[in-house]
Write an enzyme that holds these catalytic residues in place. Structure first.
Site, PDB file in Angstrom:
ATOM      1  N   ASP A   1       1.329  -0.156   8.388  1.00 23.16           N
ATOM      2  CA  ASP A   1       1.471   1.119   7.580  1.00 23.16           C
ATOM      3  C   ASP A   1       0.278   1.717   7.165  1.00 23.16           C
ATOM      4  O   ASP A   1       0.083   2.581   6.638  1.00 23.16           O
ATOM      5  CB  ASP A   1       1.920   0.577   6.117  1.00 23.16           C
ATOM      6  CG  ASP A   1       0.985  -0.781   5.627  1.00 23.16           C
ATOM      7  OD1 ASP A   1       0.091  -1.236   6.633  1.00 23.16           O
ATOM      8  OD2 ASP A   1       0.906  -1.051   4.597  1.00 23.16           O
ATOM      9  N   ASP A   2      -1.082   1.372   8.137  1.00 27.93           N
ATOM     10  CA  ASP A   2      -2.324   2.231   7.807  1.00 27.93           C
ATOM     11  C   ASP A   2      -2.695   2.743   9.261  1.00 27.93           C
ATOM     12  O   ASP A   2      -3.698   2.881   9.414  1.00 27.93           O
ATOM     13  CB  ASP A   2      -3.224   1.093   7.411  1.00 27.93           C
ATOM     14  CG  ASP A   2      -3.544  -0.145   8.521  1.00 27.93           C
ATOM     15  OD1 ASP A   2      -2.802  -0.336   9.314  1.00 27.93           O
ATOM     16  OD2 ASP A   2      -4.210  -0.928   8.347  1.00 27.93           O
TER      17      ASP A   2
ATOM     18  N   SER B   1      -8.102  -8.391   6.578  1.00 31.96           N
ATOM     19  CA  SER B   1      -8.939  -8.468   6.962  1.00 31.96           C
ATOM     20  C   SER B   1     -10.296  -7.912   6.162  1.00 31.96           C
ATOM     21  O   SER B   1     -10.042  -6.889   5.641  1.00 31.96           O
ATOM     22  CB  SER B   1      -9.131  -8.325   8.375  1.00 31.96           C
ATOM     23  OG  SER B   1      -9.160  -7.012   8.603  1.00 31.96           O
TER      24      SER B   1
ATOM     25  N   ASP C   1      -1.529 -12.184  16.325  1.00 26.70           N
ATOM     26  CA  ASP C   1      -2.072 -11.389  17.438  1.00 26.70           C
ATOM     27  C   ASP C   1      -3.110 -12.172  18.494  1.00 26.70           C
ATOM     28  O   ASP C   1      -3.132 -12.066  19.463  1.00 26.70           O
ATOM     29  CB  ASP C   1      -2.735 -10.015  16.868  1.00 26.70           C
ATOM     30  CG  ASP C   1      -3.723 -10.218  15.834  1.00 26.70           C
ATOM     31  OD1 ASP C   1      -3.755 -11.392  15.111  1.00 26.70           O
ATOM     32  OD2 ASP C   1      -4.472  -9.426  15.254  1.00 26.70           O
TER      33      ASP C   1
ATOM     34  N   ASP D   1       7.176  -6.189   2.943  1.00 24.94           N
ATOM     35  CA  ASP D   1       7.101  -7.467   2.567  1.00 24.94           C
ATOM     36  C   ASP D   1       6.697  -7.023   1.127  1.00 24.94           C
ATOM     37  O   ASP D   1       6.416  -6.067   0.770  1.00 24.94           O
ATOM     38  CB  ASP D   1       5.913  -8.089   3.537  1.00 24.94           C
ATOM     39  CG  ASP D   1       5.877  -9.350   3.385  1.00 24.94           C
ATOM     40  OD1 ASP D   1       6.677 -10.136   2.692  1.00 24.94           O
ATOM     41  OD2 ASP D   1       4.889 -10.191   3.923  1.00 24.94           O
TER      42      ASP D   1
ATOM     43  N   HIS E   1       6.298 -12.239   8.371  1.00 24.88           N
ATOM     44  CA  HIS E   1       6.977 -10.925   8.126  1.00 24.88           C
ATOM     45  C   HIS E   1       7.434 -10.531   9.497  1.00 24.88           C
ATOM     46  O   HIS E   1       8.488  -9.764   9.907  1.00 24.88           O
ATOM     47  CB  HIS E   1       6.055  -9.989   7.170  1.00 24.88           C
ATOM     48  CG  HIS E   1       6.766  -8.559   7.115  1.00 24.88           C
ATOM     49  ND1 HIS E   1       6.046  -7.483   6.754  1.00 24.88           N
ATOM     50  CD2 HIS E   1       7.956  -8.207   7.266  1.00 24.88           C
ATOM     51  CE1 HIS E   1       6.921  -6.527   6.327  1.00 24.88           C
ATOM     52  NE2 HIS E   1       8.200  -6.855   6.745  1.00 24.88           N
TER      53      HIS E   1
ATOM     54  N   ARG F   1       0.858  -1.091  -0.106  1.00 24.90           N
ATOM     55  CA  ARG F   1       0.136   0.080  -0.115  1.00 24.90           C
ATOM     56  C   ARG F   1       0.862   1.345   0.020  1.00 24.90           C
ATOM     57  O   ARG F   1       1.680   1.346   1.005  1.00 24.90           O
ATOM     58  CB  ARG F   1      -0.909   0.040   1.265  1.00 24.90           C
ATOM     59  CG  ARG F   1      -2.006  -1.224   1.224  1.00 24.90           C
ATOM     60  CD  ARG F   1      -2.882  -0.891   2.403  1.00 24.90           C
ATOM     61  NE  ARG F   1      -2.189  -1.469   3.724  1.00 24.90           N
ATOM     62  CZ  ARG F   1      -3.138  -1.829   4.624  1.00 24.90           C
ATOM     63  NH1 ARG F   1      -4.067  -2.031   4.744  1.00 24.90           N
ATOM     64  NH2 ARG F   1      -2.349  -2.209   5.810  1.00 24.90           N
TER      65      ARG F   1
HETATM   66  C1  UD1 Z   1      -5.036  -7.563  11.376  1.00 24.65           C
HETATM   67  C2  UD1 Z   1      -4.647  -6.558  12.417  1.00 24.65           C
HETATM   68  C3  UD1 Z   1      -3.273  -6.447  12.491  1.00 24.65           C
HETATM   69  C4  UD1 Z   1      -2.519  -7.681  12.758  1.00 24.65           C
HETATM   70  C5  UD1 Z   1      -3.030  -8.717  11.512  1.00 24.65           C
HETATM   71  C6  UD1 Z   1      -2.439 -10.140  11.844  1.00 24.65           C
HETATM   72  C7  UD1 Z   1      -6.370  -4.869  13.072  1.00 24.65           C
HETATM   73  C8  UD1 Z   1      -6.806  -3.585  12.936  1.00 24.65           C
HETATM   74  N1  UD1 Z   1      -5.436  -5.259  12.239  1.00 24.65           N
HETATM   75  O1  UD1 Z   1      -4.566  -6.921  10.009  1.00 24.65           O
HETATM   76  O2  UD1 Z   1      -2.808  -5.558  13.628  1.00 24.65           O
HETATM   77  O3  UD1 Z   1      -0.932  -7.667  12.454  1.00 24.65           O
HETATM   78  O4  UD1 Z   1      -4.591  -8.679  11.742  1.00 24.65           O
HETATM   79  O5  UD1 Z   1      -3.240 -10.873  12.378  1.00 24.65           O
HETATM   80  O6  UD1 Z   1      -6.545  -5.748  13.831  1.00 24.65           O
HETATM   81  N2  UD1 Z   1       1.295  -7.089   5.717  1.00 24.65           N
HETATM   82  C9  UD1 Z   1       2.483  -7.667   5.121  1.00 24.65           C
HETATM   83  N3  UD1 Z   1       2.448  -8.740   4.478  1.00 24.65           N
HETATM   84  C10 UD1 Z   1       1.304  -9.179   3.798  1.00 24.65           C
HETATM   85  C11 UD1 Z   1       0.093  -8.466   4.001  1.00 24.65           C
HETATM   86  C12 UD1 Z   1       0.314  -7.302   4.831  1.00 24.65           C
HETATM   87  O7  UD1 Z   1       3.503  -7.728   5.862  1.00 24.65           O
HETATM   88  O8  UD1 Z   1       1.427 -10.081   2.932  1.00 24.65           O
HETATM   89  C13 UD1 Z   1       1.500  -6.057   6.414  1.00 24.65           C
HETATM   90  C14 UD1 Z   1       0.747  -4.577   6.278  1.00 24.65           C
HETATM   91  O9  UD1 Z   1       1.513  -3.865   5.451  1.00 24.65           O
HETATM   92  C15 UD1 Z   1       0.510  -4.295   7.498  1.00 24.65           C
HETATM   93  C16 UD1 Z   1       0.256  -5.458   8.402  1.00 24.65           C
HETATM   94  O10 UD1 Z   1       0.700  -6.547   7.644  1.00 24.65           O
HETATM   95  O11 UD1 Z   1       1.420  -3.420   8.166  1.00 24.65           O
HETATM   96  C17 UD1 Z   1      -1.415  -5.740   8.481  1.00 24.65           C
HETATM   97  O12 UD1 Z   1      -1.953  -5.764   7.363  1.00 24.65           O
HETATM   98  P1  UD1 Z   1      -3.570  -5.290   7.029  1.00 24.65           P
HETATM   99  O13 UD1 Z   1      -3.760  -5.420   5.507  1.00 24.65           O
HETATM  100  O14 UD1 Z   1      -3.593  -3.954   7.489  1.00 24.65           O
HETATM  101  O15 UD1 Z   1      -4.379  -6.204   7.948  1.00 24.65           O
HETATM  102  P2  UD1 Z   1      -5.363  -6.056   9.009  1.00 24.65           P
HETATM  103  O16 UD1 Z   1      -6.678  -6.849   8.732  1.00 24.65           O
HETATM  104  O17 UD1 Z   1      -5.631  -4.844   9.545  1.00 24.65           O
HETATM  105 MN    MN Z   2      -4.774  -2.881   9.025  1.00 25.10          MN
END
Ligand code: UD1
Ligand code: MN
Length: 431
Positions: A196-197, A306, A275, A128, A174, A101
């Site tokens: 990152d969000d 998610s 988590d 990642d 990651h 993103r």
């Molecule tokens: C949700 C949680 C998040 C947690 C994740 C893992 C909330 C709002 N968010 O993620 O804190 O870490 O579940 O169970 O509760 N990312 C990677 N590699 C990937 C995809 C994503 O490193 O292939 C990183 C993203 O850049 C981001 C993080 O993982 O920093 C979470 O990804 P996001 O897409 O925001 O997932 P959530 O559903 O928010």
């Molecule tokens: Mn998120």
């Protein structure tokens, strides 16, 4: 160093700019052959005038920029000097998780905007997914942030039933890799973890720095979190950004972790759902986190791993603190377990009991904090739904609970949604 570099960059920009200007002035007229030398002379004079005027203007600009940088540096230094001695030399990196993103820039902008001292809080972005555009966006920050990249982009074997949750496997891989880098390769002793969000609050760094000594001192704590799971506008006391609590529920979403805790976790780090795994009693081992009344982070990640429902229904309403609280100058020893359990928990059970219906209808007469009692899981669910609180559990722990007590703000007063005084501990069957 930075000032010199900026001067150099501005100088270079100026030279490029003047060349463009020169080329555009140096327009050779195609017709009219006779008075070419005359016209040319005139044009050269005009050009020279133009250049010297621009030169003067640019000098003023450069001086202005230098001045701003000097002021910023001075402010940072004086801020650092004002810190209590034991915090002046503490270095706490911020690890930012990124993938694909490009809006990671929004997160980085807010971190950089509020970072009091780049040396004290180096920002390390771990990326990642090998996404080029995102990588380029991060690299544009130059030396304001460092970039590391998760090298293992191999496909992950996922049980068929969990195919649609593959993202959670990638995130866990990651996290495991990046945290190992932070603690074992770079040898940091504490890390602030950001995704990152996330937007951060003006006192994000001050909050973590202020809480840092408490985290080290109290071994019953295993994290400091910037997040209040019930931090919606109508459920927090906007006038009390200084309020901070202990919680048995791991909130994540902007949190601080020590190497000591990582040493306990890294060997058994899970393949997915890190988590929820961390919230399991086997990992938590009765330890608590610190969480604020007013969140110091807010997520703008509408689309991610998610589904967006959780975001639309809940996450987007979390109120981000706007006021700066000087946490490093506050006495926070009330958060240490013994003090907190003697004082806060005792106060909860001394507070008058009210019915949640009365609370809802604003029929409560007390001006002091009040208590609402729950005895069963269903009762808990009903009350939280009616009051607009989060109603879920992880490993039997309700969001924000401390010893089963969920504290929030409702129609102008503090409310403790609490189990009976003879509470025996969390029941993992509550879900
Ligand atoms: C949700 C949680 C998040 C947690 C994740 C893992 C909330 C709002 N968010 O993620 O804190 O870490 O579940 O169970 O509760 N990312 C990677 N590699 C990937 C995809 C994503 O490193 O292939 C990183 C993203 O850049 C981001 C993080 O993982 O920093 C979470 O990804 P996001 O897409 O925001 O997932 P959530 O559903 O928010
Ligand atoms: Mn998120």
């Amino acid at each position: 160093m930075r000032i010199k570099r900026t001067t150099l960059i501005l100088g270079l920009l100026f030279i490029i700019w003047s060349s463009i200007l020169y080329l555009s002035y140096y327009h050779y007229p195609a017709h009219n052959n006779n008075d070419i030398p005359n016209k040319l002379n005139k044009q050269i004079v005009i050009l020279e005038q133009g250049i010297s005027e621009e030169f003067a203007k640019n000098n003023v600009m450069i001086r202005g920029a230098q001045k701003i940088l000097e002021i910023k540096k001075e402010r940072e230094q004086s801020q650092n000097k004002l810190l209590p001695k034991e915090l002046q030399n503490v270095k706490i990196p911020v690890l930012v998780f990124a993938c694909n993103r490009i809006t990671v820039t929004r997160c980085l902008d807010s971190l950089i905007q509020y970072r009091p001292d780049p040396d004290q809080f180096p920002i390390i972005v771990s990326q990642d997914c090998d996404h080029e555009e995102t990588k380029t966006a991060i690299q544009k920050y130059g030396n304001q942030v460092s970039l590391i990249q998760q090298p293992d982009q191999s496909d992950i074997q996922v049980p068929p039933k969990e195919k649609k949750f593959k993202g959670y496997f990638k995130i866990a891989r990651h996290y495991g890799w990046a945290l190992n880098q932070m603690f074992f390769n770079f040898n940091f002793s504490t890390v602030i973890i950001v995704e990152d969000d996330l937007d951060v609050a003006p006192d994000f760094f001050e909050y973590f720095l202020g809480m840092y000594p408490i985290l080290l001192k109290d071994s019953s704590l295993w994290c400091i979190s910037a997040w209040n799971d019930n931090g919606k506008e109508g459920l927090v006391d906007i006038k009390r950004p200084d309020l901070v609590y202990r919680t048995d529920f791991f909130p994540g979403l902007g949190w601080m972790l020590t190497k000591n805790v990582w040493l306990d976790l890294y060997k058994k780090w899970p393949r997915a759902y890190w988590d929820d795994w961390i919230r399991d009693p086997l990992q938590r081992k009765g330890r608590s986190c610190i969480r604020p009344e007013l969140s110091r982070t807010r997520t703008f990640g509408k689309t991610g791993v998610s589904n967006g429902m959780f975001f639309e229904k809940h996450l987007k309403f979390i109120k981000l603190n706007e006021e700066f609280v000087p946490f490093t100058k506050l006495n926070l020893t009330y958060l240490i377990k013994d003090n907190y359990d003697n004082d806060f928990v005792k106060k909860v059970y001394q507070s008058p009991v009210v019915k949640y219906e009365d609370l809802r209808m604003d029929k409560v007469e007390y001006d002091v904090p009040v208590r609402v009692t729950y005895k069963t899981k269903d009762e808990y669910k009903t009350i939280t739904k009616k009051l607009g609180l989060m109603d879920d559990f992880k490993s039997g722990v309700p969001r924000t609970a401390y010893k089963g007590i969920v504290t929030f703000h409702y129609k102008g007063r503090m409310v403790h949604l609490a189990p009976t005084a003879n509470w025996k501990g969390y029941d993992v069957a509550w879900s």
